[in-house]
Design a protein around this motif. Structure first.
Motif, PDB file in Angstrom:
ATOM      1  N   PHE A   1       0.827  -1.193   0.000  1.00 25.37           N
ATOM      2  CA  PHE A   1       0.000   0.000   0.000  1.00 25.37           C
ATOM      3  C   PHE A   1       0.872   1.257   0.000  1.00 25.37           C
ATOM      4  CE2 PHE A   1      -2.145  -3.154   2.839  1.00 25.37           C
ATOM      5  CZ  PHE A   1      -3.094  -3.571   1.920  1.00 25.37           C
ATOM      6  N   PRO A   2       0.405   2.328  -0.614  1.00 22.16           N
ATOM      7  CA  PRO A   2       1.156   3.590  -0.588  1.00 22.16           C
ATOM      8  C   PRO A   2       0.912   4.336   0.726  1.00 22.16           C
ATOM      9  CG  PRO A   2      -0.810   3.853  -1.928  1.00 22.16           C
ATOM     10  CD  PRO A   2      -0.784   2.410  -1.471  1.00 22.16           C
ATOM     11  N   VAL A   3       1.565   3.869   1.793  1.00 19.93           N
ATOM     12  CA  VAL A   3       1.413   4.487   3.114  1.00 19.93           C
ATOM     13  C   VAL A   3       2.794   4.852   3.650  1.00 19.93           C
ATOM     14  CG1 VAL A   3      -0.713   3.243   3.679  1.00 19.93           C
ATOM     15  CG2 VAL A   3       1.488   2.256   4.324  1.00 19.93           C
ATOM     16  N   SER A   4       2.823   5.795   4.578  1.00 19.70           N
ATOM     17  CA  SER A   4       4.081   6.133   5.247  1.00 19.70           C
ATOM     18  C   SER A   4       4.625   4.901   5.954  1.00 19.70           C
ATOM     19  CB  SER A   4       3.860   7.248   6.263  1.00 19.70           C
ATOM     20  OG  SER A   4       3.607   8.459   5.616  1.00 19.70           O
ATOM     21  N   ALA A   5       5.921   4.757   5.915  1.00 21.02           N
ATOM     22  CA  ALA A   5       6.583   3.562   6.429  1.00 21.02           C
ATOM     23  C   ALA A   5       6.233   3.244   7.879  1.00 21.02           C
ATOM     24  CB  ALA A   5       8.102   3.698   6.277  1.00 21.02           C
ATOM     25  N   GLU A   6       5.997   4.259   8.700  1.00 24.80           N
ATOM     26  CA  GLU A   6       5.759   3.986  10.118  1.00 24.80           C
ATOM     27  C   GLU A   6       4.439   3.260  10.383  1.00 24.80           C
ATOM     28  OE1 GLU A   6       4.307   8.376   9.823  1.00 24.80           O
ATOM     29  OE2 GLU A   6       5.866   7.178   8.883  1.00 24.80           O
ATOM     30  N   PHE A   7       3.513   3.277   9.422  1.00 27.45           N
ATOM     31  CA  PHE A   7       2.211   2.653   9.628  1.00 27.45           C
ATOM     32  C   PHE A   7       2.164   1.171   9.268  1.00 27.45           C
ATOM     33  CE2 PHE A   7       1.242   7.155   9.110  1.00 27.45           C
ATOM     34  CZ  PHE A   7       0.510   7.377  10.260  1.00 27.45           C
ATOM     35  N   PHE A   8       3.112   0.692   8.481  1.00 24.40           N
ATOM     36  CA  PHE A   8       3.143  -0.712   8.080  1.00 24.40           C
ATOM     37  C   PHE A   8       4.217  -1.386   8.919  1.00 24.40           C
ATOM     38  CE2 PHE A   8       3.657  -4.365   5.226  1.00 24.40           C
ATOM     39  CZ  PHE A   8       2.326  -4.681   5.024  1.00 24.40           C
ATOM     40  N   MET A   9       3.768  -2.225   9.863  1.00 23.58           N
ATOM     41  CA  MET A   9       4.664  -2.715  10.904  1.00 23.58           C
ATOM     42  C   MET A   9       4.702  -4.231  10.984  1.00 23.58           C
ATOM     43  SD  MET A   9       3.504   0.007  13.814  1.00 23.58           S
ATOM     44  CE  MET A   9       1.812   0.010  13.283  1.00 23.58           C
ATOM     45  N   VAL A  10       5.779  -4.712  11.587  1.00 26.97           N
ATOM     46  CA  VAL A  10       5.993  -6.142  11.768  1.00 26.97           C
ATOM     47  C   VAL A  10       6.478  -6.398  13.190  1.00 26.97           C
ATOM     48  CG1 VAL A  10       8.402  -6.041  10.950  1.00 26.97           C
ATOM     49  CG2 VAL A  10       7.145  -8.199  10.796  1.00 26.97           C
ATOM     50  N   THR A  11       6.144  -7.570  13.703  1.00 30.52           N
ATOM     51  CA  THR A  11       6.744  -8.046  14.943  1.00 30.52           C
ATOM     52  C   THR A  11       7.129  -9.500  14.740  1.00 30.52           C
ATOM     53  OG1 THR A  11       6.568  -8.152  17.355  1.00 30.52           O
ATOM     54  CG2 THR A  11       4.615  -8.804  16.110  1.00 30.52           C
ATOM     55  N   PHE A  12       8.225  -9.882  15.364  1.00 34.92           N
ATOM     56  CA  PHE A  12       8.722 -11.250  15.250  1.00 34.92           C
ATOM     57  C   PHE A  12       8.264 -12.049  16.461  1.00 34.92           C
ATOM     58  CE2 PHE A  12      11.189  -8.765  12.409  1.00 34.92           C
ATOM     59  CZ  PHE A  12      11.450  -9.609  11.344  1.00 34.92           C
ATOM     60  N   LEU A  13       7.594 -13.158  16.196  1.00 36.07           N
ATOM     61  CA  LEU A  13       7.033 -13.990  17.251  1.00 36.07           C
ATOM     62  C   LEU A  13       7.982 -15.104  17.659  1.00 36.07           C
ATOM     63  CD1 LEU A  13       3.487 -14.180  15.667  1.00 36.07           C
ATOM     64  CD2 LEU A  13       4.173 -12.767  17.608  1.00 36.07           C
ATOM     65  N   GLN A  14       8.974 -15.356  16.827  1.00 37.16           N
ATOM     66  CA  GLN A  14       9.994 -16.362  17.095  1.00 37.16           C
ATOM     67  C   GLN A  14      11.350 -15.682  16.925  1.00 37.16           C
ATOM     68  OE1 GLN A  14       8.979 -19.368  18.153  1.00 37.16           O
ATOM     69  NE2 GLN A  14       6.851 -18.810  17.767  1.00 37.16           N
ATOM     70  N   PRO A  15      12.398 -16.207  17.546  1.00 32.71           N
ATOM     71  CA  PRO A  15      13.697 -15.554  17.461  1.00 32.71           C
ATOM     72  C   PRO A  15      14.288 -15.501  16.047  1.00 32.71           C
ATOM     73  CG  PRO A  15      13.750 -17.359  19.059  1.00 32.71           C
ATOM     74  CD  PRO A  15      12.388 -17.325  18.454  1.00 32.71           C
ATOM     75  N   LYS A  16      13.992 -16.467  15.197  1.00 32.04           N
ATOM     76  CA  LYS A  16      14.589 -16.514  13.864  1.00 32.04           C
ATOM     77  C   LYS A  16      14.037 -15.377  12.998  1.00 32.04           C
ATOM     78  CE  LYS A  16      14.905 -19.297   9.741  1.00 32.04           C
ATOM     79  NZ  LYS A  16      14.251 -20.313   8.965  1.00 32.04           N
ATOM     80  N   ARG A  17      14.917 -14.487  12.545  1.00 36.03           N
ATOM     81  CA  ARG A  17      14.496 -13.351  11.740  1.00 36.03           C
ATOM     82  C   ARG A  17      15.001 -13.450  10.305  1.00 36.03           C
ATOM     83  NH1 ARG A  17      13.973  -8.084  15.285  1.00 36.03           N
ATOM     84  NH2 ARG A  17      13.331  -9.048  17.211  1.00 36.03           N
ATOM     85  N   GLN A  18      15.835 -14.415  10.015  1.00 39.66           N
ATOM     86  CA  GLN A  18      16.404 -14.521   8.671  1.00 39.66           C
ATOM     87  C   GLN A  18      15.379 -15.059   7.688  1.00 39.66           C
ATOM     88  OE1 GLN A  18      19.817 -17.006   9.187  1.00 39.66           O
ATOM     89  NE2 GLN A  18      20.766 -15.650  10.665  1.00 39.66           N
ATOM     90  N   GLY A  19      15.478 -14.597   6.460  1.00 38.76           N
ATOM     91  CA  GLY A  19      14.616 -15.106   5.408  1.00 38.76           C
ATOM     92  C   GLY A  19      13.267 -14.430   5.304  1.00 38.76           C
ATOM     93  N   TYR A  20      12.956 -13.546   6.231  1.00 38.71           N
ATOM     94  CA  TYR A  20      11.668 -12.860   6.190  1.00 38.71           C
ATOM     95  C   TYR A  20      11.874 -11.456   5.636  1.00 38.71           C
ATOM     96  CZ  TYR A  20       9.645 -16.745   8.614  1.00 38.71           C
ATOM     97  OH  TYR A  20       9.205 -18.004   8.929  1.00 38.71           O
ATOM     98  N   ALA A  21      11.862 -11.390   4.317  1.00 41.07           N
ATOM     99  CA  ALA A  21      12.002 -10.112   3.612  1.00 41.07           C
ATOM    100  C   ALA A  21      11.272 -10.251   2.289  1.00 41.07           C
ATOM    101  CB  ALA A  21      13.478  -9.781   3.398  1.00 41.07           C
ATOM    102  N   GLY A  22      10.851  -9.128   1.754  1.00 42.23           N
ATOM    103  CA  GLY A  22      10.150  -9.139   0.478  1.00 42.23           C
ATOM    104  C   GLY A  22       8.948  -8.222   0.518  1.00 42.23           C
TER     105      GLY A  22
END
Length: 168
Positions: free
Chosen positions: A136-157
């Motif tokens: 969506f064409p929104v300001s970056a601060e409004f589209f957010m993520v949280t990690f529920l497990q420690p592994k953060r690699q591979g989650y991009a795109g």
């Protein structure tokens, strides 16, 4: 207040709640469409109940994160509290309960398009910091993520929402 998984018996009350909270029917239609799709996760569709009345609702469903591979991740939408019960901690309790259940299920991340001061209290951060792009064409601060497990690699795109979200 009790937080529990929604049941079909709750559907009319949830639709009324969504209409009252958002003052239009898009969110109620969205929830109905998600329930009928393969993206619905019954254990992550929760209601808050006070004295037998549904006063809040949260839904986590699968959306896609398309990068090196396509990964199903959680999208939090919608979260609603009946206007008469807002500012009493019900929304916060629903987010905490939903995220705890998602963690127990082994879900990796949750994504939300929402109000930063509210969602940052639960560990949500701008997704662009992790290479996760909003559709969506929104300001970056409004589209957010949280990690529920420690592994953060591979989650991009780029996030792709399912057809249930079309027209919103």
């Amino acid at each position: 207040m009790q937080i529990r998984v929604e049941t079909p018996k709750d559907y009319p009350a949830i639709a009324d709640l969504l209409l009252a909270a958002f003052e239009q029917g898009d969110e109620a239609r969205l929830v109905e469409k998600i329930r009928l799709s393969d993206r619905y996760i019954p254990e992550l569709a929760l209601v808050a109940e006070k004295e037998g009345v549904v006063v809040g609702h949260i839904l986590f469903s699968y959306i896609d994160l398309v990068g090196a591979e396509t990964l199903p991740v959680l999208g939090l939408a919608p979260l609603a509290v009946h206007p008469q019960y807002q500012r009493q901690g019900i929304g916060s309790a629903l987010v905490q309960a939903g995220m705890a259940k998602a963690e127990e299920r082994g879900e990796a991340i949750a994504i939300v398009l929402g109000h930063p001061p509210f969602y940052s209290r639960f560990g949500f951060e701008p997704s662009v910091a992790y290479g996760i792009e909003s559709p969506f064409p929104v300001s970056a601060e409004f589209f957010m993520v949280t990690f529920l497990q420690p592994k953060r690699q591979g989650y991009a795109g780029k996030v792709i929402y399912p057809s249930a979200f079309e027209g919103l």
